[in-house]
Motif scaffolding. Structure first.
Motif, PDB file in Angstrom:
ATOM      1  N   SER A  42     -12.378  -5.349 -13.108  1.00 35.49           N
ATOM      2  CA  SER A  42     -13.039  -6.329 -13.975  1.00 35.49           C
ATOM      3  C   SER A  42     -12.129  -7.518 -14.260  1.00 35.49           C
ATOM      4  O   SER A  42     -12.580  -8.671 -14.256  1.00 35.49           O
ATOM      5  N   ARG A  43     -10.852  -7.250 -14.519  1.00 32.22           N
ATOM      6  CA  ARG A  43      -9.923  -8.350 -14.805  1.00 32.22           C
ATOM      7  C   ARG A  43      -9.764  -9.263 -13.603  1.00 32.22           C
ATOM      8  O   ARG A  43      -9.682 -10.487 -13.740  1.00 32.22           O
ATOM      9  N   ILE A  44      -9.725  -8.678 -12.417  1.00 35.25           N
ATOM     10  CA  ILE A  44      -9.609  -9.493 -11.206  1.00 35.25           C
ATOM     11  C   ILE A  44     -10.868 -10.325 -11.004  1.00 35.25           C
ATOM     12  O   ILE A  44     -10.802 -11.516 -10.682  1.00 35.25           O
ATOM     13  N   GLU A  45     -12.024  -9.722 -11.221  1.00 34.81           N
ATOM     14  CA  GLU A  45     -13.285 -10.433 -10.985  1.00 34.81           C
ATOM     15  C   GLU A  45     -13.531 -11.554 -11.993  1.00 34.81           C
ATOM     16  O   GLU A  45     -14.199 -12.538 -11.667  1.00 34.81           O
ATOM     17  N   THR A  46     -13.021 -11.417 -13.183  1.00 31.63           N
ATOM     18  CA  THR A  46     -13.199 -12.473 -14.188  1.00 31.63           C
ATOM     19  C   THR A  46     -12.090 -13.517 -14.133  1.00 31.63           C
ATOM     20  O   THR A  46     -12.147 -14.527 -14.837  1.00 31.63           O
ATOM     21  N   GLY A  50      -4.164 -11.825 -12.347  1.00 34.12           N
ATOM     22  CA  GLY A  50      -3.860 -12.139 -10.960  1.00 34.12           C
ATOM     23  C   GLY A  50      -3.947 -10.895 -10.099  1.00 34.12           C
ATOM     24  O   GLY A  50      -4.003  -9.770 -10.601  1.00 34.12           O
ATOM     25  N   SER A  51      -3.972 -11.073  -8.793  1.00 34.53           N
ATOM     26  CA  SER A  51      -4.034  -9.939  -7.885  1.00 34.53           C
ATOM     27  C   SER A  51      -3.130 -10.197  -6.692  1.00 34.53           C
ATOM     28  O   SER A  51      -3.069 -11.312  -6.176  1.00 34.53           O
ATOM     29  N   LYS A  52      -2.428  -9.177  -6.278  1.00 34.84           N
ATOM     30  CA  LYS A  52      -1.546  -9.288  -5.125  1.00 34.84           C
ATOM     31  C   LYS A  52      -2.379  -9.250  -3.839  1.00 34.84           C
ATOM     32  O   LYS A  52      -3.456  -8.642  -3.798  1.00 34.84           O
ATOM     33  N   PRO A  53      -1.879  -9.881  -2.776  1.00 36.47           N
ATOM     34  CA  PRO A  53      -2.592  -9.819  -1.498  1.00 36.47           C
ATOM     35  C   PRO A  53      -2.891  -8.385  -1.065  1.00 36.47           C
ATOM     36  O   PRO A  53      -3.959  -8.109  -0.506  1.00 36.47           O
ATOM     37  N   ALA A  54      -1.962  -7.464  -1.349  1.00 46.03           N
ATOM     38  CA  ALA A  54      -2.186  -6.062  -0.970  1.00 46.03           C
ATOM     39  C   ALA A  54      -3.391  -5.485  -1.708  1.00 46.03           C
ATOM     40  O   ALA A  54      -4.166  -4.695  -1.141  1.00 46.03           O
ATOM     41  N   VAL A  56      -5.975  -7.206  -2.772  1.00 45.35           N
ATOM     42  CA  VAL A  56      -7.169  -7.823  -2.196  1.00 45.35           C
ATOM     43  C   VAL A  56      -7.535  -7.139  -0.880  1.00 45.35           C
ATOM     44  O   VAL A  56      -8.706  -6.903  -0.600  1.00 45.35           O
ATOM     45  N   ARG A  57      -6.538  -6.796  -0.075  1.00 45.76           N
ATOM     46  CA  ARG A  57      -6.817  -6.097   1.181  1.00 45.76           C
ATOM     47  C   ARG A  57      -7.506  -4.764   0.920  1.00 45.76           C
ATOM     48  O   ARG A  57      -8.441  -4.382   1.641  1.00 45.76           O
ATOM     49  N   LEU A  58      -7.046  -4.053  -0.115  1.00 52.27           N
ATOM     50  CA  LEU A  58      -7.674  -2.769  -0.455  1.00 52.27           C
ATOM     51  C   LEU A  58      -9.147  -2.956  -0.808  1.00 52.27           C
ATOM     52  O   LEU A  58     -10.012  -2.191  -0.353  1.00 52.27           O
ATOM     53  N   LEU A  59      -9.445  -3.975  -1.605  1.00 54.60           N
ATOM     54  CA  LEU A  59     -10.825  -4.218  -2.009  1.00 54.60           C
ATOM     55  C   LEU A  59     -11.675  -4.638  -0.808  1.00 54.60           C
ATOM     56  O   LEU A  59     -12.817  -4.179  -0.654  1.00 54.60           O
ATOM     57  N   LEU A  60     -11.134  -5.499   0.040  1.00 54.41           N
ATOM     58  CA  LEU A  60     -11.888  -5.945   1.215  1.00 54.41           C
ATOM     59  C   LEU A  60     -12.192  -4.770   2.143  1.00 54.41           C
ATOM     60  O   LEU A  60     -13.289  -4.686   2.701  1.00 54.41           O
ATOM     61  N   ASP A  61     -11.228  -3.873   2.285  1.00 55.24           N
ATOM     62  CA  ASP A  61     -11.468  -2.674   3.101  1.00 55.24           C
ATOM     63  C   ASP A  61     -12.550  -1.806   2.470  1.00 55.24           C
ATOM     64  O   ASP A  61     -13.432  -1.282   3.161  1.00 55.24           O
ATOM     65  N   ALA A  62     -12.499  -1.662   1.144  1.00 58.84           N
ATOM     66  CA  ALA A  62     -13.480  -0.840   0.442  1.00 58.84           C
ATOM     67  C   ALA A  62     -14.880  -1.428   0.550  1.00 58.84           C
ATOM     68  O   ALA A  62     -15.871  -0.690   0.574  1.00 58.84           O
ATOM     69  N   ALA A  78      -5.474 -15.373  -2.980  1.00 56.78           N
ATOM     70  CA  ALA A  78      -4.568 -14.463  -3.678  1.00 56.78           C
ATOM     71  C   ALA A  78      -3.122 -14.922  -3.587  1.00 56.78           C
ATOM     72  O   ALA A  78      -2.234 -14.304  -4.170  1.00 56.78           O
ATOM     73  N   GLY A  79      -2.890 -16.004  -2.842  1.00 55.63           N
ATOM     74  CA  GLY A  79      -1.537 -16.541  -2.753  1.00 55.63           C
ATOM     75  C   GLY A  79      -0.726 -15.976  -1.620  1.00 55.63           C
ATOM     76  O   GLY A  79       0.507 -16.099  -1.613  1.00 55.63           O
ATOM     77  N   ALA A  80      -1.378 -15.364  -0.627  1.00 57.15           N
ATOM     78  CA  ALA A  80      -0.633 -14.841   0.518  1.00 57.15           C
ATOM     79  C   ALA A  80       0.016 -15.995   1.259  1.00 57.15           C
ATOM     80  O   ALA A  80      -0.606 -17.028   1.491  1.00 57.15           O
TER      81      ALA A  80
END
Length: 286
Positions: A42-46, A50-54, A56-62, A78-80
């Motif tokens: 929820s914090r990332i979506e709002t 912040g979120s680390k590139p790693a 974001v990769r987990l969420l994209l895979d999910a 995400a700042g990669a």
């Protein structure tokens, strides 16, 4: 006022929320898939966290996102660090630089191109050390000599983006007042004008002068910067500086309005070649 990283966090969160919904998952289900607490999703979506590139990769895979371009966009938000990114050297000055300035440097270091209208002073990326010192001393009230040295060092370090591989492409329109305003005295100003003539010869720099003879123009409302990013235009942002803060504009209509304004300014300005001659003439006492 919006900070640069906050703009990207909010955009990233909105995109991830859409991708989760498209995958038919609730935020709780998404959290369980990646082994997190639901509140982190929820914090990332709002955009409040912040979120680390790693992450974001987990969420994209999910979410089953396989499109390489979409994944690259999400990771950029995400700042990669990609091929166009630069080391975050400014973190060493965290205790000295205000957050808005650090945000600006962050965007500048990751951008592929920068369009700017300057109405008062030479762009920071093209300032000589002496000019930078005089401008900073006048602009920062109560600055000590030690602080002044640090701020000038930061200003000069920023200029590395013009020497990076690939370099930042700088497209600047300078109001004639920038060239006529004597900053730091005649000698400092003469050196600065010479530096502008030299910079105009660089392939990654395009300078155009908007002479007084052009009359009133859309730029009289004030200076602005447009940052563009090679990987995606979805990261483009307009930056407006104020005395105590900066405003970041990201909406499509804002970007279109400032892009049109910049194109109009370029059309009214002297050509790059004529601009170099004009600067040289002023330096010669014209």
């Amino acid at each position: 006022m919006q900070h640069g990283p906050a703009v990207r966090r909010r955009k990233l969160g909105a995109e991830l929320r859409n991708l989760r919904a498209h995958a038919g998952l609730t935020s709780g289900e998404a959290a369980r898939l990646v082994g997190w607490h639901q509140s982190k999703v929820s914090r990332i979506e709002t955009g409040t966290s912040g979120s680390k590139p790693a992450d974001v990769r987990l969420l994209l895979d999910a979410y089953g996102v396989a499109d390489p371009q979409l994944r690259e966009l999400m990771l950029a938000l995400a700042g990669a660090d990609g091929s166009g990114g630069r080391d975050h050297w400014w973190h060493a000055y965290r205790g000295v630089l205000p957050p808005t300035y650090r945000d600006f440097i962050s965007l500048e270091s990751q951008a592929s191109a920068m369009r700017t209208l300057e109405t008062s002073v030479v762009p920071g990326l093209l300032q000589t050390p002496e000019y930078a010192r005089a401008v900073t001393r006048a602009a920062v009230e109560g600055v000590t000599e030690e602080q002044l040295d640090t701020l000038v060092a930061v200003r000069l370090a920023r200029q590395d983006v013009l020497r990076a591989q690939p370099p930042l492409e700088l497209n600047a329109v300078l109001d004639e007042a920038v060239l006529r305003r004597e900053v730091g005295g005649p000698e400092v100003m003469a050196q600065q004008l010479g530096r502008l003539v030299e910079a105009a010869r660089l392939p990654q720099v395009r300078l155009q002068v908007l002479p007084f003879a052009a009359g009133a123009h859309i730029g009289v409302t004030g200076p602005f910067v447009i940052f563009s990013f090679s990987r995606t235009s979805d990261l483009d942002v307009v930056v407006l500086d104020h005395l105590t803060s900066s405003l970041y504009l990201e909406r499509k209509e804002h970007l279109e309005a400032y892009t049109e304004a910049f194109n109009a300014l370029r059309a009214h300005a002297l050509s790059p070649g004529d601009s170099s001659d004009y600067i040289a003439a002023i330096a010669g006492g014209a």
